[in-house]
Write an enzyme that holds these catalytic residues in place. Sequence first.
Site, short mmCIF file in Angstrom:
data_model
loop_
_atom_site.label_atom_id
_atom_site.label_comp_id
_atom_site.label_asym_id
_atom_site.label_seq_id
_atom_site.Cartn_x
_atom_site.Cartn_y
_atom_site.Cartn_z
N ASN A 88 -3.70 -1.97 -9.62
CA ASN A 88 -4.33 -2.87 -8.67
C ASN A 88 -5.31 -3.82 -9.37
OD1 ASN A 88 -6.67 -1.39 -9.18
ND2 ASN A 88 -6.52 -0.18 -7.32
N SER A 144 4.51 -9.19 -7.58
CA SER A 144 5.93 -9.30 -7.91
C SER A 144 6.52 -10.59 -7.34
CB SER A 144 6.68 -8.09 -7.34
OG SER A 144 8.02 -8.10 -7.77
N GLN A 169 11.66 -7.64 -3.16
CA GLN A 169 10.38 -7.86 -3.83
C GLN A 169 9.26 -8.05 -2.83
OE1 GLN A 169 10.24 -7.35 -7.28
NE2 GLN A 169 12.22 -6.66 -6.50
N HIS A 209 7.01 -5.05 -1.88
CA HIS A 209 6.01 -4.46 -2.79
C HIS A 209 4.62 -4.55 -2.19
CE1 HIS A 209 8.03 -3.15 -6.40
NE2 HIS A 209 8.79 -4.23 -6.39
N GLU A 222 9.38 -14.31 -12.39
CA GLU A 222 9.52 -12.97 -12.96
C GLU A 222 10.99 -12.53 -12.89
OE1 GLU A 222 7.71 -8.47 -12.21
OE2 GLU A 222 7.66 -9.95 -10.59
N HIS A 223 11.57 -12.58 -11.70
CA HIS A 223 12.97 -12.23 -11.49
C HIS A 223 13.72 -13.45 -10.97
CE1 HIS A 223 10.60 -8.50 -10.45
NE2 HIS A 223 11.43 -7.98 -11.34
N ASP A 257 15.37 -3.16 -11.42
CA ASP A 257 14.14 -2.39 -11.23
C ASP A 257 14.30 -0.94 -11.64
OD1 ASP A 257 12.55 -4.43 -10.31
OD2 ASP A 257 12.93 -4.04 -8.19
#
Length: 436
Positions: free
Chosen positions: A216, A239, A261, A264, A329-330, A363
């Site tokens: 966190n 994410s 995502q 999350h 990121e993805h 993942d």
Amino acid sequence: MNIQRLSTFEADFQSRLNALLEWESVSDDAVFATVQGILRDVRARGDAAVLEYTARFDHFEADSMRDLEVSHPRMDEALERIPVAQRQALEQAAERIRRYAEHQKLESWSYREADGTLLGQQVTPLDRVGLYVPGGKAAYPSSVLMNAIPAKVAGVPELIVVAPAPRGELNDLVLAACRIAGVDRVFAIGGAQAVAALAYGTDTIPQVDKITGPGNIFVATAKRMVYGTVGIDMIAGPSEIVVVCDGKTDPDWIAMDLFSQAEHDEQAQAILISPDAAFLDAVAASASRLVEEMPRGEIIRQSMEGRGALIHVRDLDEAARVINFIAPEHLELSVEDAEGYAAKIRHAGAIFLGRYTAEALGDYCAGPNHVLPTSRTARFSSPLGVYDFQKRSSLIGCSAQGASMLGKIARVLAEGEGLFAHAASAAYRIRDSEMG
């Protein structure tokens, strides 16, 4: 569900995209002050401070640090207790991650010049690594595998996991993953106090060389503040996923890929890019319907409505330009000839090729690491890998002839910089016949 719409046809597209991507990763003054105090306290009082903060923040009262260390038999029990299907899935994922990681391992190398001078690079593993495993809104055994296995492939002798245990409860899947991945020690501590213990060392927890793993805002701030005392992997933001689709994939598939995502946390970001406006409408309709079925539907809704977007572009070439600006990121390439299209992408943490390659596979079990750069940092950084747990030392070994030749060059450059001891040190090795 009201998902923001953007279009490259509109004059304000770039400013709206910039606003969409903004995420304040710098801690506010209150978080900074809290973390600074915890780091200072753990550095000064060690185990005693860790015990106090664990009782305060995790409501886990322990008499000594021995009570916070998880034994190997306890990990073995967790491995035996989880359902067989979960154990097999962890083992299969671990094997795939290990097999991929083996390809990343750096090896030492050297070469000799004609005069016998040796130049090269010696690769060695880090001595000790600390792995932070979050334990807040969900348990993440996959994070254990993705961090620990590359470290072990690199040859790290000692891996120490820290994982918060609210009210003393540790997740069996996390402990089972620790056992499968070859983790050496596990401590039921979390937060900034765990980062401090790893960075500075206590009587019970030895100082590590590097800390990896997500957490966190307090964990991220602590990692930022101890960098330099130890290495860290990265400062991870929420994410992210970007999907580019030509309109020929099932809208339900794409909506669920975005959800994968978004679930999350509320700050996660899911973006769909397409040249097909009708397809964007279809995905929006799918998302509004499917979110009602999701156990984490409220988190998904807040994420999609707060930071998600559907972006209409002129064509797939323009989509690639938008993707390279976002540097996600993805990235899912749900298009024809995804492998060919991937050549247009310069900035992305992980690229998922084709309509059948859901990001969720990455993942857990595809093989490549799921620890990836976020918040546009894929422009200059890469996924976590074996190389993050190795370091390189340069090798320089001069022959007499090489020392004489290099000495003449070094003397000239050193004198030009006004560093005369450097010049003299190099000149001592110059052969008399070559002094010049």
